[in-house]
Scaffold this motif. Structure first.
Motif, PDB file in Angstrom:
ATOM      1  N   LEU A  51     -44.632  15.948 -14.777  1.00 44.38           N
ATOM      2  CA  LEU A  51     -44.919  14.554 -15.141  1.00 44.38           C
ATOM      3  C   LEU A  51     -43.707  13.704 -14.817  1.00 44.38           C
ATOM      4  O   LEU A  51     -42.694  13.753 -15.533  1.00 44.38           O
TER       5      LEU A  51
ATOM      6  N   TRP B 263     -43.845   6.671 -22.618  1.00 46.69           N
ATOM      7  CA  TRP B 263     -43.930   7.648 -21.518  1.00 46.69           C
ATOM      8  C   TRP B 263     -42.523   8.024 -21.029  1.00 46.69           C
ATOM      9  O   TRP B 263     -42.201   9.199 -20.869  1.00 46.69           O
ATOM     10  N   GLU B 264     -41.677   7.012 -20.784  1.00 46.27           N
ATOM     11  CA  GLU B 264     -40.320   7.261 -20.303  1.00 46.27           C
ATOM     12  C   GLU B 264     -39.520   8.072 -21.337  1.00 46.27           C
ATOM     13  O   GLU B 264     -38.797   9.025 -20.972  1.00 46.27           O
TER      14      GLU B 264
ATOM     15  N   SER C 270     -41.336  10.388 -14.646  1.00 45.65           N
ATOM     16  CA  SER C 270     -41.171   9.231 -15.529  1.00 45.65           C
ATOM     17  C   SER C 270     -41.565   7.947 -14.783  1.00 45.65           C
ATOM     18  O   SER C 270     -41.589   7.917 -13.541  1.00 45.65           O
TER      19      SER C 270
ATOM     20  N   TYR D  46     -40.656  10.081 -23.685  1.00 41.62           N
ATOM     21  CA  TYR D  46     -41.174  11.460 -23.797  1.00 41.62           C
ATOM     22  C   TYR D  46     -40.628  12.341 -22.675  1.00 41.62           C
ATOM     23  O   TYR D  46     -40.174  13.471 -22.921  1.00 41.62           O
ATOM     24  N   VAL D  47     -40.636  11.820 -21.435  1.00 39.72           N
ATOM     25  CA  VAL D  47     -40.154  12.613 -20.295  1.00 39.72           C
ATOM     26  C   VAL D  47     -38.673  12.914 -20.429  1.00 39.72           C
ATOM     27  O   VAL D  47     -38.219  14.042 -20.170  1.00 39.72           O
ATOM     28  N   ARG D  48     -37.893  11.918 -20.852  1.00 39.76           N
ATOM     29  CA  ARG D  48     -36.445  12.119 -20.954  1.00 39.76           C
ATOM     30  C   ARG D  48     -36.084  13.015 -22.137  1.00 39.76           C
ATOM     31  O   ARG D  48     -35.230  13.910 -22.019  1.00 39.76           O
TER      32      ARG D  48
ATOM     33  N   PRO E 212     -40.079  16.653 -12.978  1.00 41.74           N
ATOM     34  CA  PRO E 212     -40.896  15.639 -12.270  1.00 41.74           C
ATOM     35  C   PRO E 212     -42.135  16.224 -11.588  1.00 41.74           C
ATOM     36  O   PRO E 212     -43.088  15.483 -11.337  1.00 41.74           O
TER      37      PRO E 212
ATOM     38  N   ASP F  22     -37.280  16.498 -21.509  1.00 39.52           N
ATOM     39  CA  ASP F  22     -36.763  17.005 -20.238  1.00 39.52           C
ATOM     40  C   ASP F  22     -37.895  17.602 -19.390  1.00 39.52           C
ATOM     41  O   ASP F  22     -37.800  18.730 -18.875  1.00 39.52           O
ATOM     42  N   VAL F  23     -38.974  16.831 -19.253  1.00 46.73           N
ATOM     43  CA  VAL F  23     -40.127  17.280 -18.473  1.00 46.73           C
ATOM     44  C   VAL F  23     -39.793  17.206 -16.984  1.00 46.73           C
ATOM     45  O   VAL F  23     -39.324  16.163 -16.511  1.00 46.73           O
TER      46      VAL F  23
END
Length: 268
Positions: free
Chosen positions: A44, A30-31, A46, A33-35, A41, A38-39
């Motif tokens: 989604l 999950w972490e 992190s 994928y977000v980083r 906040p 560049d999703v």
């Protein structure tokens, strides 16, 4: 890892290691994928941002958690008293069961989200939330305890009858010990359902602007598009549910470990 090596590991490692690894891998993915993607906040957050929000917003979230816990445990206590008391009446007088069981089933099968707005009309918001959580937790305790009270060995019941034991002596010395594992199973189910009922009722009360529990904070954060706070509140709810189940499981094990196969078998 060979089977022989696995047997040499401590029991708590063998028992808790696989779920801990799966949970850690899920959070890591999950972490990452977000980083990497560049999703933002508000889409989604992190896990690290959720943890950071949990710390920075603790002045808002933890008082709300205490309100939800107060409702949950109050409803669970009322469900235990009501469920066990009514189950004893069911076991002692069948006409009571035939009279009241349909009403209990009606309350169980009616969705709590449909009852909550109606209760908010007649009761103050805290009382309505408590009643909703009670209704959700009540039936599993009633049904399991009733099943346990009626599951006493028929030969032992005949033996008690042969020795002219009274109805209440049969209840205390035979039916209640037989029903204890069933009651504890219903208690574990009811504990989680009391939390769910409190959350659902708080959402309904929050829509009326009267709530102050975690569900109300989730709704409020949604209106403000504060998604990290929503995830932080959901994390608190999940951890609370896990803690309630764990505490009730330990309580059940401590009562049954020395004499009942359902708990004694875990030690082998």
């Amino acid at each position: 890892m060979t089977l022989a090596r696995a047997r040499r590991l401590p029991r708590w490692v063998v028992r808790n290691g696989p779920p801990a690894l799966v949970f850690t891998a899920m959070l890591t993915a999950w972490e990452a994928y977000v980083r990497l993607r560049d999703v933002p906040p508000y889409i989604l957050p992190s896990p690290s941002l959720v943890l950071q929000t949990l710390v920075t917003d603790r002045g808002i979230l933890f008082p709300a958690l205490l309100v939800t816990l107060q409702t949950t445990f109050g409803a669970l206590a009322a469900a235990v008293l009501g469920g066990v008391g009514l189950a004893v009446l069911f076991a002692q007088w069948k006409w009571v069961e035939r009279s009241l069981l349909p009403l209990a089933i009606v309350l169980q099968v009616t969705p709590i989200v449909a009852i909550a707005p109606l209760l908010l009309i007649y009761l103050e918001a805290p009382a309505a939330v408590l009643v909703c959580a009670f209704l959700v937790a009540f039936f599993p305790i009633l049904a399991n305890t009733t099943l346990g009270l009626t599951s006493a060995d028929r030969n032992l019941i005949d033996l008690f009858t042969l020795y002219r034991a009274t109805r209440w002596q049969t209840l205390i010395y035979l039916r209640l010990p037989t029903a204890l594992p069933y009651f504890l199973g219903g208690l574990r189910i009811g504990g989680g359902l009391a939390l769910i009922g409190a959350i659902v009722a708080e959402l309904a009360a929050g829509n009326a602007g009267k709530g102050a529990g975690l569900a109300f904070r989730i709704a409020e954060a949604g209106y403000r598009l504060n998604i990290p706070r929503m995830f932080a509140a959901l994390t608190l709810i999940s951890l609370t549910g896990i803690a309630i189940f764990a505490v009730l499981s330990v309580f059940s094990f401590s009562l049954l470990a020395r004499w009942h196969d359902s708990a004694a078998g875990r030690e082998r």
